[in-house]
Design an enzyme around this catalytic site. Structure first.
Site, short mmCIF file in Angstrom:
data_model
loop_
_atom_site.label_atom_id
_atom_site.label_comp_id
_atom_site.label_asym_id
_atom_site.label_seq_id
_atom_site.Cartn_x
_atom_site.Cartn_y
_atom_site.Cartn_z
N HIS A 54 -10.40 -5.45 -2.82
CA HIS A 54 -9.14 -5.52 -2.32
C HIS A 54 -9.29 -5.89 -0.86
O HIS A 54 -10.06 -5.68 -0.24
CB HIS A 54 -8.45 -4.34 -2.57
CG HIS A 54 -8.65 -2.96 -2.32
ND1 HIS A 54 -9.64 -2.49 -2.62
CD2 HIS A 54 -8.47 -2.51 -0.87
CE1 HIS A 54 -9.99 -1.24 -1.97
NE2 HIS A 54 -9.10 -1.29 -1.04
N ASN B 155 -13.14 -3.14 3.16
CA ASN B 155 -14.08 -2.21 3.10
C ASN B 155 -15.03 -2.19 1.64
O ASN B 155 -14.51 -2.59 0.75
CB ASN B 155 -13.38 -0.89 3.15
CG ASN B 155 -12.44 -0.71 4.26
OD1 ASN B 155 -12.68 -1.28 5.45
ND2 ASN B 155 -11.32 -0.01 4.03
N ASP C 259 0.81 -1.17 0.12
CA ASP C 259 0.12 -0.09 0.09
C ASP C 259 0.91 1.33 0.18
O ASP C 259 1.94 1.37 0.69
CB ASP C 259 -0.87 -0.10 1.11
CG ASP C 259 -2.10 0.92 1.34
OD1 ASP C 259 -3.18 0.62 1.41
OD2 ASP C 259 -1.72 2.22 1.13
N GLN D 263 -14.57 2.58 2.15
CA GLN D 263 -14.03 2.05 0.83
C GLN D 263 -13.67 3.25 0.14
O GLN D 263 -14.70 4.20 -0.19
CB GLN D 263 -14.98 1.03 0.29
CG GLN D 263 -14.24 0.70 -1.30
CD GLN D 263 -15.10 -0.45 -2.08
OE1 GLN D 263 -16.31 -0.57 -1.86
NE2 GLN D 263 -14.48 -1.20 -3.20
N HIS E 282 -6.94 -5.76 2.55
CA HIS E 282 -5.87 -5.07 3.37
C HIS E 282 -5.13 -6.20 4.24
O HIS E 282 -5.96 -6.88 4.96
CB HIS E 282 -6.41 -3.71 4.22
CG HIS E 282 -6.75 -2.77 3.38
ND1 HIS E 282 -5.96 -1.86 3.29
CD2 HIS E 282 -8.14 -2.58 3.01
CE1 HIS E 282 -6.71 -0.87 2.46
NE2 HIS E 282 -8.04 -1.38 2.43
P1 AMP Z 1 -9.98 1.20 0.80
O1 AMP Z 1 -10.00 2.54 1.69
O2 AMP Z 1 -10.14 0.20 1.36
O3 AMP Z 1 -10.64 1.49 -0.64
O4 AMP Z 1 -8.35 1.12 0.47
C1 AMP Z 1 -7.74 1.70 -0.68
C2 AMP Z 1 -6.18 1.78 -0.51
O5 AMP Z 1 -5.43 1.76 -1.67
C3 AMP Z 1 -5.59 2.60 0.52
O6 AMP Z 1 -5.12 2.13 1.68
C4 AMP Z 1 -4.84 3.43 -0.52
O7 AMP Z 1 -3.56 4.00 0.34
C5 AMP Z 1 -4.27 2.53 -1.22
N1 AMP Z 1 -3.80 3.05 -2.58
C6 AMP Z 1 -4.40 3.96 -3.38
N2 AMP Z 1 -3.84 3.99 -4.58
C7 AMP Z 1 -2.70 2.94 -4.43
C8 AMP Z 1 -1.67 3.04 -5.32
N3 AMP Z 1 -1.55 3.69 -6.68
N4 AMP Z 1 -0.99 1.90 -4.85
C9 AMP Z 1 -0.84 1.33 -3.93
N5 AMP Z 1 -1.86 1.57 -2.96
C10 AMP Z 1 -2.85 2.51 -3.22
#
Ligand code: AMP
Ligand code: ZN
Length: 135
Positions: free
Chosen positions: A101, A88, A32, A95, A103
């Site tokens: 995805h 999420n 992440d 989300q 975590h």
């Molecule tokens: P969510 O809030 O569960 O949708 O999680 C989205 C996650 O994606 C967050 O923890 C972000 O830090 C991560 N994220 C967003 N863009 C990228 C990226 N380009 N590379 C890696 N992680 C990302």
């Protein structure tokens, strides 16, 4: 199935750079970019599903198995003290990227990762309502 303008479709396909820890035909596992703790990683399917609600059944099983295998390995690599697996669904639940995805968040004694809730009380009326509606 890919969706245009979906950042995780592009990351999973290798079209946008990421730090990949693992890859197979179905998934890419990446670090992440905004980690909650050292080693925070994401399991991302290569096909596009908005979230758990519409995730393919077989991929859902594979995702959990992959989370198990990755955390068992990573806990030794990172020397962490525990793990949270978080997923999420929809904005109300946090989300922000609308491509399924999971975590994998390593936990370290004394870390300041803020995952938790205030415990409420299971009310008799709510219990009845839920059980009745589920029937
Ligand atoms: P969510 O809030 O569960 O949708 O999680 C989205 C996650 O994606 C967050 O923890 C972000 O830090 C991560 N994220 C967003 N863009 C990228 C990226 N380009 N590379 C890696 N992680 C990302
Ligand atoms: Zn996508």
């Amino acid at each position: 199935m890919k969706e245009e303008n979906c950042i995780f479709c592009k990351i999973a396909a290798g079209e946008i750079p990421s730090t990949a820890l693992y890859e197979d035909d179905d998934f890419r596992v990446i670090l992440d970019v905004g980690p909650a703790s050292k080693g925070h990683a994401l399991i991302i399917p290569k096909d596009h599903y908005r979230n758990l609600y519409d995730l393919d059944d077989e991929l859902a099983s594979k995702a959990l198995l992959l989370a198990k295998r990755m955390t068992v390995k990573l806990k030794d690599v990172l020397e962490c003290d525990g793990y949270n697996i978080i997923q999420n669904n929809e904005e109300a639940a946090g989300q922000t990227v609308f491509h399924f995805h999971m975590h994998m968040i390593p936990r370290y004694h004394g870390d300041k990762v803020g995952i938790g809730w205030h415990m409420g009380e299971l009310k008799e009326k709510e219990k009845e309502e839920i059980l009745n509606k589920l029937k």
